[in-house]
Design a protein around this motif. Sequence first.
Motif, PDB file in Angstrom:
ATOM      1  N   ARG A  18     -21.558 -28.400 -35.363  1.00 21.38           N
ATOM      2  CA  ARG A  18     -22.482 -28.068 -36.450  1.00 21.38           C
ATOM      3  C   ARG A  18     -23.583 -29.099 -36.655  1.00 21.38           C
ATOM      4  O   ARG A  18     -24.505 -28.886 -37.453  1.00 21.38           O
ATOM      5  CB  ARG A  18     -21.689 -27.896 -37.751  1.00 21.38           C
ATOM      6  CG  ARG A  18     -20.749 -26.704 -37.744  1.00 21.38           C
ATOM      7  CD  ARG A  18     -19.728 -26.780 -38.851  1.00 21.38           C
ATOM      8  NE  ARG A  18     -18.697 -27.774 -38.569  1.00 21.38           N
ATOM      9  CZ  ARG A  18     -17.760 -28.143 -39.425  1.00 21.38           C
ATOM     10  NH1 ARG A  18     -17.745 -27.615 -40.638  1.00 21.38           N
ATOM     11  NH2 ARG A  18     -16.856 -29.041 -39.088  1.00 21.38           N
ATOM     12  N   ALA A  19     -23.499 -30.215 -35.933  1.00 19.75           N
ATOM     13  CA  ALA A  19     -24.499 -31.273 -36.066  1.00 19.75           C
ATOM     14  C   ALA A  19     -24.320 -32.246 -34.908  1.00 19.75           C
ATOM     15  O   ALA A  19     -23.328 -32.191 -34.176  1.00 19.75           O
ATOM     16  CB  ALA A  19     -24.338 -32.001 -37.403  1.00 19.75           C
ATOM     17  N   LEU A 236     -26.276 -37.932 -39.238  1.00 20.66           N
ATOM     18  CA  LEU A 236     -26.225 -36.581 -38.691  1.00 20.66           C
ATOM     19  C   LEU A 236     -27.636 -36.086 -38.387  1.00 20.66           C
ATOM     20  O   LEU A 236     -28.526 -36.174 -39.233  1.00 20.66           O
ATOM     21  CB  LEU A 236     -25.567 -35.621 -39.684  1.00 20.66           C
ATOM     22  CG  LEU A 236     -24.134 -35.940 -40.128  1.00 20.66           C
ATOM     23  CD1 LEU A 236     -23.634 -34.856 -41.071  1.00 20.66           C
ATOM     24  CD2 LEU A 236     -23.197 -36.088 -38.938  1.00 20.66           C
ATOM     25  N   GLN A 237     -27.814 -35.548 -37.195  1.00 24.97           N
ATOM     26  CA  GLN A 237     -29.056 -34.896 -36.806  1.00 24.97           C
ATOM     27  C   GLN A 237     -28.762 -33.442 -36.459  1.00 24.97           C
ATOM     28  O   GLN A 237     -27.614 -33.055 -36.257  1.00 24.97           O
ATOM     29  CB  GLN A 237     -29.668 -35.597 -35.591  1.00 24.97           C
ATOM     30  CG  GLN A 237     -30.076 -37.040 -35.835  1.00 24.97           C
ATOM     31  CD  GLN A 237     -30.749 -37.627 -34.603  1.00 24.97           C
ATOM     32  OE1 GLN A 237     -31.961 -37.521 -34.422  1.00 24.97           O
ATOM     33  NE2 GLN A 237     -29.953 -38.233 -33.745  1.00 24.97           N
ATOM     34  N   GLU A 238     -29.839 -32.654 -36.370  1.00 28.62           N
ATOM     35  CA  GLU A 238     -29.742 -31.239 -35.995  1.00 28.62           C
ATOM     36  C   GLU A 238     -28.830 -30.485 -36.971  1.00 28.62           C
ATOM     37  O   GLU A 238     -28.034 -29.632 -36.575  1.00 28.62           O
ATOM     38  CB  GLU A 238     -29.248 -31.090 -34.557  1.00 28.62           C
ATOM     39  CG  GLU A 238     -30.142 -31.790 -33.538  1.00 28.62           C
ATOM     40  CD  GLU A 238     -29.570 -31.770 -32.138  1.00 28.62           C
ATOM     41  OE1 GLU A 238     -28.736 -30.883 -31.846  1.00 28.62           O
ATOM     42  OE2 GLU A 238     -29.943 -32.637 -31.332  1.00 28.62           O
ATOM     43  N   VAL A 239     -28.992 -30.808 -38.256  1.00 31.19           N
ATOM     44  CA  VAL A 239     -28.195 -30.156 -39.293  1.00 31.19           C
ATOM     45  C   VAL A 239     -28.987 -28.969 -39.848  1.00 31.19           C
ATOM     46  O   VAL A 239     -30.173 -29.093 -40.147  1.00 31.19           O
ATOM     47  CB  VAL A 239     -27.861 -31.138 -40.431  1.00 31.19           C
ATOM     48  CG1 VAL A 239     -26.926 -30.480 -41.433  1.00 31.19           C
ATOM     49  CG2 VAL A 239     -27.230 -32.405 -39.875  1.00 31.19           C
ATOM     50  N   GLU A 240     -28.319 -27.861 -40.030  1.00 34.97           N
ATOM     51  CA  GLU A 240     -28.989 -26.638 -40.475  1.00 34.97           C
ATOM     52  C   GLU A 240     -29.566 -26.773 -41.877  1.00 34.97           C
ATOM     53  O   GLU A 240     -30.636 -26.245 -42.174  1.00 34.97           O
ATOM     54  CB  GLU A 240     -27.991 -25.481 -40.425  1.00 34.97           C
ATOM     55  CG  GLU A 240     -28.568 -24.139 -40.812  1.00 34.97           C
ATOM     56  CD  GLU A 240     -27.542 -23.037 -40.705  1.00 34.97           C
ATOM     57  OE1 GLU A 240     -27.335 -22.319 -41.694  1.00 34.97           O
ATOM     58  OE2 GLU A 240     -26.927 -22.897 -39.615  1.00 34.97           O
ATOM     59  N   GLY A 245     -25.044 -30.581 -44.351  1.00 28.37           N
ATOM     60  CA  GLY A 245     -24.957 -31.972 -43.932  1.00 28.37           C
ATOM     61  C   GLY A 245     -24.144 -32.820 -44.891  1.00 28.37           C
ATOM     62  O   GLY A 245     -23.331 -33.657 -44.470  1.00 28.37           O
TER      63      GLY A 245
END
Length: 265
Positions: A18-19, A236-240, A245
């Motif tokens: 998810r991230a 955290l990167q690429e979190v929706e 997050g």
Amino acid sequence: MTIDWTYLEKTVTDVCDRASPAVCVAVPGEPSWAYQGDKPVPAASTAKIAVMVEVYRRIDQGALTLDTPFSLTKADRVPGSGVLWALHEGLTLTTGDLLYLMMSISDNVATNALIRSVGMDAVNRTMRELGLKHSILGRLMVGRLARPDEQENLATAEDYVRLIDAIVTQTAASAQSCAAMLDLLSSQQNHRRLGRVVPTAPGYRWGSKNGTNQGIVNEVGFVMNPTRTLLVAIYLQEVESEVLGEALVAEIAAAALKCAGMASG
């Protein structure tokens, strides 16, 4: 006895669906655990911890005091987190006011005033002196990620655990200044990340600095109880979404507390 971080490792592995996480946790005196801990990632507002350290080192040297004044001008206003961008020109604050606003509500105007006061090069030099190898303060806070022609503010999870450890162990600055920095970290008003999972039992204390930007949710901080201290850096990167997050940061932090024997129940 060495801490078994297996449950934390499984939790972080599950979060990868998810991230994209970079995580480091440590208990002073024990081996740390990390996942992509030496990977430079956007620091967002966690970089404000390094600014705080440099300001207090200047206070220790007598170059600044908590009462040193700052007058708000129109040019100081920048977008992003905080309240000073919306307040009237000519407002006078102190270094102590700016520190509180920077750490408690992540005010960007307050942060930039402090960076200008001590100098960006000095913040980076102090990070190197404290053993931060890959992190950098490369620009002022402007409420967005860096453009391709700009230096991004970068952090690694291992570096920022090292920085929190230096504050906790009173090696970042004087004992008095390190105690004040822990108080500022404890003034954090976002309780939806690390603060969501810290036990409410007597004797527990926590503090943190978060960071948020498009697709990014970060948290760096500490949890103390009468017998142990846990240091955490979660990037955290690429979190929706920020909501997701924050839940993932809390999930990772809860696993770390469990492994360290500091969870409730």
